[in-house]
Motif scaffolding. Structure first.
Motif, PDB file in Angstrom:
ATOM      1  N   SER A 193      -7.239  10.214  -5.316  1.00 35.85           N
ATOM      2  CA  SER A 193      -6.111   9.685  -4.556  1.00 35.85           C
ATOM      3  C   SER A 193      -5.897   8.216  -4.894  1.00 35.85           C
ATOM      4  O   SER A 193      -6.661   7.625  -5.675  1.00 35.85           O
ATOM      5  N   PHE A 194      -4.893   7.602  -4.252  1.00 37.46           N
ATOM      6  CA  PHE A 194      -4.646   6.187  -4.498  1.00 37.46           C
ATOM      7  C   PHE A 194      -5.826   5.330  -4.054  1.00 37.46           C
ATOM      8  O   PHE A 194      -6.094   4.292  -4.656  1.00 37.46           O
ATOM      9  N   ILE A 195      -6.520   5.744  -3.007  1.00 37.48           N
ATOM     10  CA  ILE A 195      -7.688   4.981  -2.556  1.00 37.48           C
ATOM     11  C   ILE A 195      -8.688   4.827  -3.700  1.00 37.48           C
ATOM     12  O   ILE A 195      -9.244   3.747  -3.936  1.00 37.48           O
ATOM     13  N   ASP A 196      -8.912   5.915  -4.428  1.00 35.98           N
ATOM     14  CA  ASP A 196      -9.843   5.879  -5.565  1.00 35.98           C
ATOM     15  C   ASP A 196      -9.310   4.969  -6.679  1.00 35.98           C
ATOM     16  O   ASP A 196     -10.074   4.223  -7.300  1.00 35.98           O
ATOM     17  N   THR A 252       2.002   6.590  -6.800  1.00 32.37           N
ATOM     18  CA  THR A 252       0.882   7.406  -7.256  1.00 32.37           C
ATOM     19  C   THR A 252       1.196   8.893  -7.150  1.00 32.37           C
ATOM     20  O   THR A 252       0.918   9.677  -8.070  1.00 32.37           O
ATOM     21  N   ASN A 253       1.806   9.284  -6.051  1.00 32.07           N
ATOM     22  CA  ASN A 253       2.122  10.700  -5.823  1.00 32.07           C
ATOM     23  C   ASN A 253       3.328  11.175  -6.623  1.00 32.07           C
ATOM     24  O   ASN A 253       3.563  12.388  -6.717  1.00 32.07           O
ATOM     25  N   ASN A 254       4.082  10.212  -7.179  1.00 32.53           N
ATOM     26  CA  ASN A 254       5.265  10.565  -7.973  1.00 32.53           C
ATOM     27  C   ASN A 254       5.266   9.795  -9.288  1.00 32.53           C
ATOM     28  O   ASN A 254       6.313   9.322  -9.741  1.00 32.53           O
ATOM     29  N   TRP A 309       0.821  -1.220   0.000  1.00 39.96           N
ATOM     30  CA  TRP A 309       0.000   0.000   0.000  1.00 39.96           C
ATOM     31  C   TRP A 309       0.853   1.266   0.000  1.00 39.96           C
ATOM     32  O   TRP A 309       0.628   2.183  -0.802  1.00 39.96           O
ATOM     33  N   ASN A 310       1.841   1.336   0.879  1.00 37.67           N
ATOM     34  CA  ASN A 310       2.685   2.533   0.962  1.00 37.67           C
ATOM     35  C   ASN A 310       3.471   2.755  -0.320  1.00 37.67           C
ATOM     36  O   ASN A 310       3.645   3.900  -0.765  1.00 37.67           O
ATOM     37  N   ASN A 311       3.956   1.660  -0.920  1.00 34.52           N
ATOM     38  CA  ASN A 311       4.675   1.778  -2.195  1.00 34.52           C
ATOM     39  C   ASN A 311       3.767   2.321  -3.286  1.00 34.52           C
ATOM     40  O   ASN A 311       4.164   3.179  -4.076  1.00 34.52           O
TER      41      ASN A 311
END
Length: 325
Positions: free
Chosen positions: A55-58, A30-32, A23-25
């Motif tokens: 966001s990544f959740i979506d 996603t943010n980069n 998840w963190n990866n």
């Protein structure tokens, strides 16, 4: 109504999850996303989602919906017991479906594309879906070997299987060398961090070995169905899924990606025979699949404790706890 219920059930189980091993990866990528060279489909979905403020959740939930849709579309071509299969898969593949969203999106697209190409004879649709699956995850490239081998699974006998698996055990170094040369991206699967002892490998592979024996047994009793396209497709995929079983005893990730991912096929194969059989045989096949599913699920949740491996149970607990956040 059955398809919609199955999809809603699938989404309700996976939507609330806020933790997986990756998840963190995934959030970082996603943010980069512009700094990473990852699979094309995930990259384009992520770029579009980020541009719209998601966001990544979506992105994760979008993948879950699409995995569910392609899984159910595929299953609907063979059985009406879609909810039963989905329930078994949710219980058994809970960690993998949530954690490997790119792979399983591509995998179920690959299954449906193969069906369209080989059974429905819709070449354009099949090739389009197969291409899209490869763009979803490069590791699916290895599965494309199935296409040229498709016509030859009807000639498999028990004797040929034994010879093939025995030879593979002795030729493991050569198999690794050739597969790494053909598919360089798979060399990470052969790293020391992915290897296991033969005892650990056998423990993890035991359900697959038992299922291989069972599928070989029932396929021998149903040879007369080999000319029926849907039956032969499921049978061929089932046998194909065990090709790398000996080498997978040493490499855990191969077992996960190229053997246990086909659980959906094993279930569908037996249920398809169940649907085509008389009442007495139907009860026998249905009882068998429920019994095997129960054994496999219990095995994966509790057997690893024998060798002190509690990773799977720990992941399930962490994932369940994350749904409360």
């Amino acid at each position: 109504m059955v398809k919609l219920t199955a999809l809603i059930l699938f989404c309700l189980v996976f939507f609330p999850i806020r933790y997986t091993n990756d998840w963190n990866n995934y959030e970082y990528i996603t943010n980069n996303i512009n700094d990473f060279n990852t699979d094309y489909v995930f990259t384009e979905i992520t770029k579009y989602a980020i541009s719209k403020g998601y966001s990544f959740i979506d992105i994760y939930q979008f993948h879950i919906v699409m995995i569910g849709i392609f899984l159910i579309i595929f299953l609907s071509n063979f059985t009406h017991k879609i909810i039963l299969i989905v329930l078994i898969l949710i219980t058994y593949r809970y960690v993998q479906y949530a954690n490997q969203i790119r792979y399983y999106l591509g995998f179920f697209i690959w299954l449906y594309g193969s069906y369209c190409l080989l059974v429905n004879k819709k070449k354009l649709k099949g090739i389009t879906l197969l291409s899209f699956s490869l763009l979803s995850h490069s590791a699916l490239l290895a599965l494309f070997i199935f296409l040229p081998l498709y016509k030859y699974f009807k000639y498999i006998t028990l004797r040929k299987q034994i010879i093939f698996y025995t030879c593979q055990i002795f030729l493991i170094p050569l198999v690794i060398s050739i597969s790494s040369a053909i598919f360089p991206q798979f060399s990470k699967y052969y790293s020391e961090t992915q290897t296991s002892s033969i005892a650990g490998g056998l423990l993890y592979a035991l359900p697959a070995i038992l299922i291989l024996i069972y599928i070989t047994y029932i396929s021998q009793k149903n040879k007369h169905n080999n000319n029926e396209p849907k039956y032969y497709f499921l049978y061929s995929l089932s046998m194909f899924s065990f090709l790398l079983l000996p080498i997978s005893l040493y490499y855990h990730l191969l077992m996960e990606r190229y053997i246990y991912s086909f659980t959906v096929i094993w279930l569908t194969y037996v249920l398809y025979i169940h649907g085509e059989s008389n009442k007495k045989k139907s009860i026998s096949y249905l009882s068998s699949i429920l019994f095997i599913s129960l054994i496999v699920i219990l095995w994966f949740y509790f057997a690893p404790n024998v060798i002190g491996d509690t990773f799977y149970i720990k992941e399930v607990i962490l994932m369940q706890n994350s749904t409360n956040n």
